[in-house]
Motif scaffolding. Structure first.
Motif, mmCIF file in Angstrom:
data_model
loop_
_atom_site.group_PDB
_atom_site.id
_atom_site.type_symbol
_atom_site.label_atom_id
_atom_site.label_comp_id
_atom_site.label_asym_id
_atom_site.label_seq_id
_atom_site.Cartn_x
_atom_site.Cartn_y
_atom_site.Cartn_z
ATOM 1 N N LEU A 300 26.900 7.575 10.874
ATOM 2 C CA LEU A 300 27.776 8.429 10.081
ATOM 3 C C LEU A 300 27.685 8.073 8.599
ATOM 4 C CD1 LEU A 300 29.906 10.670 10.162
ATOM 5 C CD2 LEU A 300 31.651 8.886 10.451
ATOM 6 N N SER A 301 27.611 9.083 7.761
ATOM 7 C CA SER A 301 27.601 8.901 6.308
ATOM 8 C C SER A 301 28.655 9.809 5.692
ATOM 9 C CB SER A 301 26.224 9.251 5.732
ATOM 10 O OG SER A 301 25.961 10.640 5.914
ATOM 11 N N GLU A 302 28.970 9.553 4.439
ATOM 12 C CA GLU A 302 29.934 10.413 3.752
ATOM 13 C C GLU A 302 29.390 11.838 3.636
ATOM 14 O OE1 GLU A 302 32.344 8.124 0.536
ATOM 15 O OE2 GLU A 302 30.370 7.149 0.650
ATOM 16 N N LYS A 303 28.093 11.973 3.481
ATOM 17 C CA LYS A 303 27.480 13.302 3.422
ATOM 18 C C LYS A 303 27.634 14.028 4.749
ATOM 19 C CE LYS A 303 23.079 15.623 2.437
ATOM 20 N NZ LYS A 303 21.649 15.413 2.042
ATOM 21 N N GLU A 304 27.415 13.317 5.862
ATOM 22 C CA GLU A 304 27.550 13.935 7.176
ATOM 23 C C GLU A 304 29.004 14.302 7.452
ATOM 24 O OE1 GLU A 304 26.809 15.311 11.102
ATOM 25 O OE2 GLU A 304 25.670 15.208 9.236
ATOM 26 N N LEU A 305 29.927 13.453 7.033
ATOM 27 C CA LEU A 305 31.342 13.775 7.213
ATOM 28 C C LEU A 305 31.705 15.043 6.456
ATOM 29 C CD1 LEU A 305 34.125 13.064 8.315
ATOM 30 C CD2 LEU A 305 34.447 11.562 6.333
ATOM 31 N N ALA A 306 31.208 15.182 5.237
ATOM 32 C CA ALA A 306 31.477 16.396 4.464
ATOM 33 C C ALA A 306 30.885 17.621 5.154
ATOM 34 C CB ALA A 306 30.907 16.249 3.058
ATOM 35 N N ARG A 307 29.713 17.451 5.764
ATOM 36 C CA ARG A 307 29.075 18.580 6.451
ATOM 37 C C ARG A 307 29.908 19.052 7.637
ATOM 38 N NH1 ARG A 307 25.832 20.063 10.671
ATOM 39 N NH2 ARG A 307 26.054 18.023 11.668
ATOM 40 N N VAL A 308 30.373 18.115 8.475
ATOM 41 C CA VAL A 308 31.108 18.535 9.673
ATOM 42 C C VAL A 308 32.502 19.060 9.322
ATOM 43 C CG1 VAL A 308 29.804 17.093 11.268
ATOM 44 C CG2 VAL A 308 31.880 16.175 10.219
ATOM 45 N N THR A 309 33.123 18.533 8.292
ATOM 46 C CA THR A 309 34.434 19.081 7.914
ATOM 47 C C THR A 309 34.285 20.506 7.395
ATOM 48 O OG1 THR A 309 34.284 18.002 5.737
ATOM 49 C CG2 THR A 309 35.523 16.852 7.447
ATOM 50 N N GLY A 310 33.167 20.796 6.740
ATOM 51 C CA GLY A 310 32.909 22.170 6.318
ATOM 52 C C GLY A 310 32.751 23.103 7.505
ATOM 53 N N ILE A 311 32.064 22.643 8.544
ATOM 54 C CA ILE A 311 31.914 23.443 9.761
ATOM 55 C C ILE A 311 33.268 23.676 10.417
ATOM 56 C CG2 ILE A 311 30.961 23.441 12.106
ATOM 57 C CD1 ILE A 311 28.548 21.915 10.988
ATOM 58 N N GLN A 312 34.084 22.640 10.484
ATOM 59 C CA GLN A 312 35.411 22.764 11.098
ATOM 60 C C GLN A 312 36.251 23.829 10.394
ATOM 61 O OE1 GLN A 312 36.800 18.749 10.705
ATOM 62 N NE2 GLN A 312 35.160 17.948 11.994
ATOM 63 N N SER A 313 36.218 23.815 9.070
ATOM 64 C CA SER A 313 36.979 24.796 8.303
ATOM 65 C C SER A 313 36.513 26.216 8.614
ATOM 66 C CB SER A 313 36.824 24.489 6.811
ATOM 67 O OG SER A 313 37.496 25.437 6.021
ATOM 68 N N ARG A 314 35.200 26.391 8.675
ATOM 69 C CA ARG A 314 34.655 27.721 8.953
ATOM 70 C C ARG A 314 34.996 28.179 10.368
ATOM 71 N NH1 ARG A 314 29.830 29.484 10.752
ATOM 72 N NH2 ARG A 314 28.933 27.389 10.767
ATOM 73 N N LEU A 315 34.985 27.260 11.332
ATOM 74 C CA LEU A 315 35.312 27.624 12.716
ATOM 75 C C LEU A 315 36.771 28.053 12.838
ATOM 76 C CD1 LEU A 315 33.384 24.810 14.628
ATOM 77 C CD2 LEU A 315 32.865 27.253 14.667
ATOM 78 N N LEU A 316 37.660 27.407 12.113
ATOM 79 C CA LEU A 316 39.055 27.832 12.129
ATOM 80 C C LEU A 316 39.186 29.263 11.615
ATOM 81 C CD1 LEU A 316 40.775 24.542 10.960
ATOM 82 C CD2 LEU A 316 41.464 25.863 12.981
ATOM 83 N N ASP A 317 38.463 29.591 10.568
ATOM 84 C CA ASP A 317 38.523 30.956 10.030
ATOM 85 C C ASP A 317 37.941 31.969 11.007
ATOM 86 O OD1 ASP A 317 39.710 29.981 7.721
ATOM 87 O OD2 ASP A 317 37.818 29.865 6.614
ATOM 88 N N ILE A 318 36.865 31.580 11.703
ATOM 89 C CA ILE A 318 36.289 32.471 12.722
ATOM 90 C C ILE A 318 37.282 32.690 13.851
ATOM 91 C CG2 ILE A 318 34.523 32.619 14.519
ATOM 92 C CD1 ILE A 318 32.608 31.201 12.570
ATOM 93 N N ALA A 319 37.870 31.618 14.340
ATOM 94 C CA ALA A 319 38.824 31.729 15.449
ATOM 95 C C ALA A 319 39.995 32.619 15.081
ATOM 96 C CB ALA A 319 39.324 30.346 15.848
ATOM 97 N N ALA A 320 40.427 32.563 13.829
ATOM 98 C CA ALA A 320 41.578 33.368 13.395
ATOM 99 C C ALA A 320 41.318 34.860 13.548
ATOM 100 C CB ALA A 320 41.920 33.035 11.944
ATOM 101 N N THR A 321 40.046 35.279 13.476
ATOM 102 C CA THR A 321 39.737 36.703 13.645
ATOM 103 C C THR A 321 39.714 37.123 15.107
ATOM 104 O OG1 THR A 321 37.321 36.452 13.822
ATOM 105 C CG2 THR A 321 38.260 36.519 11.602
ATOM 106 N N LEU A 322 39.620 36.166 16.018
ATOM 107 C CA LEU A 322 39.464 36.481 17.435
ATOM 108 C C LEU A 322 40.784 36.593 18.184
ATOM 109 C CD1 LEU A 322 36.530 34.003 18.219
ATOM 110 C CD2 LEU A 322 36.352 36.443 17.647
#
Length: 392
Positions: A300-322
Motif C-alpha cells: 500500500l502507498s499513499e498514491k494507491e490509497l488516493a486511487r481507491v478512495t477516488g473509486i469509492q467516491s465514484r461508486l457511491l455516486d453511481i449507486a445513488a442513481t440506482l
C-alpha cells in the motif's frame, strides 16, 4: 529438511515475497506455493514449519524489509534457539554478523501507522491487525439452519445469525457440507455487513462490486431465493467464479453483470431508479484484512490509497442513481482508515442532500461517523466499516 534448512528456505521465500510486494507481483501465499512446487522433496511438516516462519517474519516487520534475511533476523531477536540455527552448515543460513541489517518492527510503514492512529487505531487495536485469523463460515439459510447442523467439527456460534467459528486451517472445503452448499467460508464481520443490507424476499438488490460473490450468496439467503439479485463487477475472471458457487448454494435468482471500468452506468442503465438496496463492497486498502494477508501493508502507498478512495467516491455516486426513493445504499470497506469510511460517507452526504444516514443496530462494532466499525481487537472480526444510507 533440517530445522536450519527450513530457516534458509523461509529466507529465500521471504526474498521472493519482498520482491513481489515491491513490483506488485503475486501475493505471499502464491509465492510460497510456487517455491514448494519446484521442490517436491519437502514434506507436509516441512511446508507447515516453513510457512509459520515466513508469516511470523512478515508479521514481525513494520516497513518492507531490505531482504528476507533481514526479516528473519527481526524474528530471531530474543529467540536464542532460532538464532542458533544460523550456523553456516549444509543448507543452513550463514552465521549472524552483529553489524548486518535487521528489519524494523512496528505495525506498518510509518506513514500508514500515522494514518491509522489519526483514524483512532493504535496500540493494542493496531497490533491486533497482525494476529492470526480464525476460520469463520456462514451456514446457508437456503439449505440449512445453524442449530442442528451436524459438521465434522463443532463450531462456535458467532454474533452473525448464521455464523460459526473454527480454528485456523480447519479443512472446511473438504467437508460434504461444503460440497453440498450447506456452508460457505466467510468472516463473521463480513456476514454482519451483509445483515446490514437487510435484504428482503421480493426486493431488487444490486451487489455493485460482487467479485467472486461471497456477499452475494449471503444476500441470496437473506432474500430466501425470491426477488432480483444482480451481481456486478468489472473483473470477468472473478465474476465467472460466482455461477458454480450460486449453483452449489441453491441460489438461481442471482444474475451476473459484467461492467466496463469507468463506464459502469452503461451496463446498469435498465436498473436506474429500480433498486431497493445497493451494496457497495468497495475496492479499498484492505487494512482490515492484514490478519490474513500481512504483507499487504507493504504494497500500500499513499498514491494507491488516493486511487481507491477516488473509486469509492465514484461508486457511491453511481449507486445513488440506482436506488428508488425510500431505498438504501450499504457502503462497506474492509479498512480501518477514516478516509475509506467515516470521511468518505460524510463527503457523500454533503454532496447529495437526498440521502441521510440510517441507524445500524448490529451485534458487534462501534459507532464511527455515520456508520459502524468492527475491529479484530474489539470484535474478533476482520476490520470493517459499514454505513447504511437511506434515500429520502
Amino acid at each position: 529438511m533440517t530445522p536450519a534448512a527450513r530457516v534458509q528456505a523461509a529466507i529465500e521465500i521471504l526474498d521472493a515475497v519482498i520482491a513481489a510486494a515491491k513490483a506488485g507481483g503475486a501475493p505471499a501465499d502464491r509465492v510460497f506455493s510456487e517455491w514448494f512446487r519446484m521442490r517436491r522433496f519437502a514434506g507436509s511438516k516441512d511446508r507447515r514449519a516453513v510457512r509459520d516462519l515466513v508469516y511470523n517474519a512478515i508479521r514481525a516487520c513494520g516497513p518492507i524489509p531490505e531482504s528476507g534475511r533481514a526479516a528473519m533476523l527481526r524474528l530471531v531477536q530474543g529467540d536464542e534457539a532460532l538464532a542458533s540455527l544460523f550456523d553456516g552448515g549444509r543448507h543452513a543460513p550463514e552465521p549472524i554478523d552483529p553489524a548486518e541489517p535487521v528489519a524494523l518492527g512496528g505495525v506498518a510503514p510509518a506513514w500508514l501507522e500515522r494514518a491509522l492512529e489519526s483514524s483512532g487505531v493504535s496500540g493494542e487495536e493496531a497490533l491486533a491487525l497482525l494476529d492470526r485469523a480464525p476460520l469463520d463460515v456462514r451456514v446457508n439459510a437456503l439449505k440449512a439452519e445453524r442449530d442442528g447442523l451436524v459438521l465434522p467439527v463443532e463450531g462456535e456460534p458467532l454474533p452473525a445469525r448464521y455464523g460459526l467459528r473454527f480454528p485456523a486451517n480447519t479443512p472446511v472445503e473438504s467437508w460434504d457440507a461444503y460440497e453440498q452448499g450447506l456452508v460457505e467460508v466467510q468472516d463473521g464481520g463480513s456476514q454482519l455487513t451483509c445483515e446490514a443490507v437487510a435484504a428482503l424476499p421480493g426486493e431488487t438488490v444490486i451487489d455493485l462490486c460482487a467479485g467472486a460473490g461471497g456477499k452475494t450468496l449471503a444476500l441470496a439467503a437473506s432474500m430466501a431465493g425470491k426477488g432480483r439479485l444482480v451481481a456486478c463487477d468489472v473483473d470477468r475472471a472473478r465474476l465467472q467464479r460466482l455461477a458454480p458457487r450460486a449453483e452449489r448454494a441453491g441460489a438461481p435468482l442471482i444474475e451476473t453483470l459484467l461492467m466496463n471500468p469507468n463506464r459502469e452506468l452503461e451496463a446498469l442503465a435498465d436498473l436506474v431508479g429500480k433498486a431497493e438496496a445497493v451494496l457497495i463492497d468497495a475496492p479499498c486498502s484492505g487494512t482490515g484484512t492484514w490478519r490474513r494477508n500481512p504483507e499487504a501493508r507493504w504494497r500500500l502507498s499513499e498514491k494507491e490509497l488516493a486511487r481507491v478512495t477516488g473509486i469509492q467516491s465514484r461508486l457511491l455516486d453511481i449507486a445513488a442513481t440506482l436506488v428508488k426513493p425510500g431505498g438504501r445504499i450499504i457502503f462497506v470497506t474492509c479498512s480501518l482508515l477514516d478516509a475509506e469510511g467515516a470521511d468518505q460517507v460524510q463527503a457523500f452526504l454533503r454532496r447529495d442532500s437526498r440521502w441521510q444516514a440510517d441507524v445500524l443496530d448490529l451485534p458487534a462494532g462501534q459507532p464511527r461517523g455515520a456508520g459502524v466499525r468492527m475491529t479484530p481487537a474489539r470484535d474478533g472480526t476482520d476490520g470493517f466499516f459499514v454505513a447504511r444510507l437511506k434515500r429520502v
